[in-house]
Design a protein around this motif. Structure first.
Motif, PDB file in Angstrom:
ATOM      1  N   SER A 125       0.807  -1.222   0.000  1.00 41.06           N
ATOM      2  CA  SER A 125       0.000   0.000   0.000  1.00 41.06           C
ATOM      3  C   SER A 125       0.834   1.262   0.000  1.00 41.06           C
ATOM      4  O   SER A 125       0.345   2.329  -0.354  1.00 41.06           O
ATOM      5  CB  SER A 125      -0.949   0.016   1.203  1.00 41.06           C
ATOM      6  OG  SER A 125      -0.216  -0.032   2.406  1.00 41.06           O
ATOM      7  N   THR A 126       2.112   1.168   0.396  1.00 42.95           N
ATOM      8  CA  THR A 126       2.930   2.384   0.464  1.00 42.95           C
ATOM      9  C   THR A 126       4.348   2.190  -0.036  1.00 42.95           C
ATOM     10  O   THR A 126       5.003   3.159  -0.410  1.00 42.95           O
ATOM     11  CB  THR A 126       3.008   2.893   1.920  1.00 42.95           C
ATOM     12  OG1 THR A 126       3.578   1.866   2.748  1.00 42.95           O
ATOM     13  CG2 THR A 126       1.637   3.277   2.448  1.00 42.95           C
ATOM     14  N   LEU A 153      -6.101  -6.581  -2.089  1.00 42.77           N
ATOM     15  CA  LEU A 153      -6.675  -5.368  -1.501  1.00 42.77           C
ATOM     16  C   LEU A 153      -7.414  -5.619  -0.195  1.00 42.77           C
ATOM     17  O   LEU A 153      -7.480  -4.736   0.655  1.00 42.77           O
ATOM     18  CB  LEU A 153      -7.613  -4.680  -2.508  1.00 42.77           C
ATOM     19  CG  LEU A 153      -6.939  -3.946  -3.670  1.00 42.77           C
ATOM     20  CD1 LEU A 153      -7.988  -3.284  -4.545  1.00 42.77           C
ATOM     21  CD2 LEU A 153      -5.933  -2.922  -3.166  1.00 42.77           C
ATOM     22  N   LEU A 187      -5.409  -4.877   2.861  1.00 42.27           N
ATOM     23  CA  LEU A 187      -4.876  -3.525   3.001  1.00 42.27           C
ATOM     24  C   LEU A 187      -5.987  -2.533   3.312  1.00 42.27           C
ATOM     25  O   LEU A 187      -7.172  -2.823   3.084  1.00 42.27           O
ATOM     26  CB  LEU A 187      -4.184  -3.108   1.692  1.00 42.27           C
ATOM     27  CG  LEU A 187      -3.101  -4.036   1.151  1.00 42.27           C
ATOM     28  CD1 LEU A 187      -2.683  -3.580  -0.245  1.00 42.27           C
ATOM     29  CD2 LEU A 187      -1.908  -4.075   2.086  1.00 42.27           C
ATOM     30  N   GLU A 227      -6.897   3.785   0.880  1.00 43.82           N
ATOM     31  CA  GLU A 227      -5.511   4.252   0.854  1.00 43.82           C
ATOM     32  C   GLU A 227      -4.690   3.489  -0.187  1.00 43.82           C
ATOM     33  O   GLU A 227      -3.877   4.087  -0.908  1.00 43.82           O
ATOM     34  CB  GLU A 227      -4.877   4.109   2.232  1.00 43.82           C
ATOM     35  CG  GLU A 227      -5.431   5.054   3.278  1.00 43.82           C
ATOM     36  CD  GLU A 227      -6.695   4.511   3.960  1.00 43.82           C
ATOM     37  OE1 GLU A 227      -7.319   3.564   3.407  1.00 43.82           O
ATOM     38  OE2 GLU A 227      -7.046   5.021   5.024  1.00 43.82           O
ATOM     39  N   ALA A 228      -4.913   2.189  -0.288  1.00 40.38           N
ATOM     40  CA  ALA A 228      -4.165   1.393  -1.262  1.00 40.38           C
ATOM     41  C   ALA A 228      -4.512   1.798  -2.690  1.00 40.38           C
ATOM     42  O   ALA A 228      -3.621   1.957  -3.534  1.00 40.38           O
ATOM     43  CB  ALA A 228      -4.453  -0.096  -1.047  1.00 40.38           C
ATOM     44  N   HIS A 236      -2.902   5.115  -3.529  1.00 43.29           N
ATOM     45  CA  HIS A 236      -1.464   4.942  -3.790  1.00 43.29           C
ATOM     46  C   HIS A 236      -1.235   4.392  -5.195  1.00 43.29           C
ATOM     47  O   HIS A 236      -0.365   4.892  -5.938  1.00 43.29           O
ATOM     48  CB  HIS A 236      -0.861   4.008  -2.750  1.00 43.29           C
ATOM     49  CG  HIS A 236       0.558   3.648  -3.021  1.00 43.29           C
ATOM     50  ND1 HIS A 236       1.604   4.544  -2.898  1.00 43.29           N
ATOM     51  CD2 HIS A 236       1.127   2.464  -3.438  1.00 43.29           C
ATOM     52  CE1 HIS A 236       2.742   3.944  -3.212  1.00 43.29           C
ATOM     53  NE2 HIS A 236       2.477   2.691  -3.534  1.00 43.29           N
TER      54      HIS A 236
END
Length: 219
Positions: free
Chosen positions: A94-95, A111, A114, A118-119, A122
């Motif tokens: 995710s980051t 997904l 996560l 937010e995922a 990103h």
């Protein structure tokens, strides 16, 4: 009246355990059909043992493949020819993905592990103008439609498992041994949150407890 369905479901579970097959790999061809024959950079999020990354490498100039499990990434590296344009990285999907932009981003059965919004945010930022994001995801069964689709999928799943194993009991494939957790979001919630981040995203319920998402960034 309630014991018979439970017995049937139990029998199907035991049968499927003896004749397993990879539901995620089943959708690899669906992904490839939505991609051009050649493209530049690709990112495979949650690459597992690297099956999809290697397929993408046949079309891409460069593939970055990430997974949070070091043991699985090690297996992926061992299974990939040194000449393939694939780099496997242990990273937070995710980051912590390698910097974009990417012409293609794929994300299969990841997904629900996560923070969903937010995922997706990103991944959207990592996509090049005109690039394609393809997601095969898992949703929690909530609606009557979800349960009807699951009822269709259960015997079909058993039939495909039997056909692929030619009736023999087989060990569970290594790519299916990673620890998973059940999805928290239902399909209507996924559609709502996805389209808030990715306007115009196309989502569909699919067989074998999956949904798909297609989004193309403006060029």
């Amino acid at each position: 009246m309630t014991t018979l369905p439970l017995r049937v479901l139990g029998a199907l579970d035991r049968f499927n355990a003896a004749h397993p097959w990879d539901h995620n790999a089943h959708y690899h061809r669906w992904i490839l059909r939505r991609l051009p024959r050649r493209f530049g950079r690709a990112l495979d999020v949650g690459c597992g043992t690297g099956d999809l990354a290697r397929l993408l490498a046949a079309r891409a100039d460069e593939v970055q493949a990430v997974d949070s499990d070091p043991a699985i990434v090690a297996r992926a590296r061992e299974a990939t020819p040194a000449t393939a344009p694939v780099t496997f990285t242990v990273a937070d999907a995710s980051t912590g993905t390698p910097a974009g932009p990417y012409d293609v981003i794929t994300c299969v059965a990841v997904l629900h592990h996560l923070p969903f919004t937010e995922a997706l945010t990103h991944l959207r930022r990592q996509l090049a103008p005109g690039g394609t994001l393809l997601v095969v995801g898992c949703a929690r069964a909530q609606t009557i439609g979800d349960h009807l689709l699951a009822a269709v999928a259960a015997p079909l799943n058993a039939a495909i498992g039997w056909w692929r194993s030619r009736g023999r009991t087989v060990p569970r494939p290594p790519s299916m041994t990673a620890v998973t957790r059940p999805p928290e979001l239902g399909f209507p919630e996924i559609v709502r949150e996805a389209r808030a981040v990715l306007p115009g995203a196309r989502l569909r319920r699919r067989l074998f407890w999956r949904y798909t998402l297609v989004w193309r960034a403006e060029g």
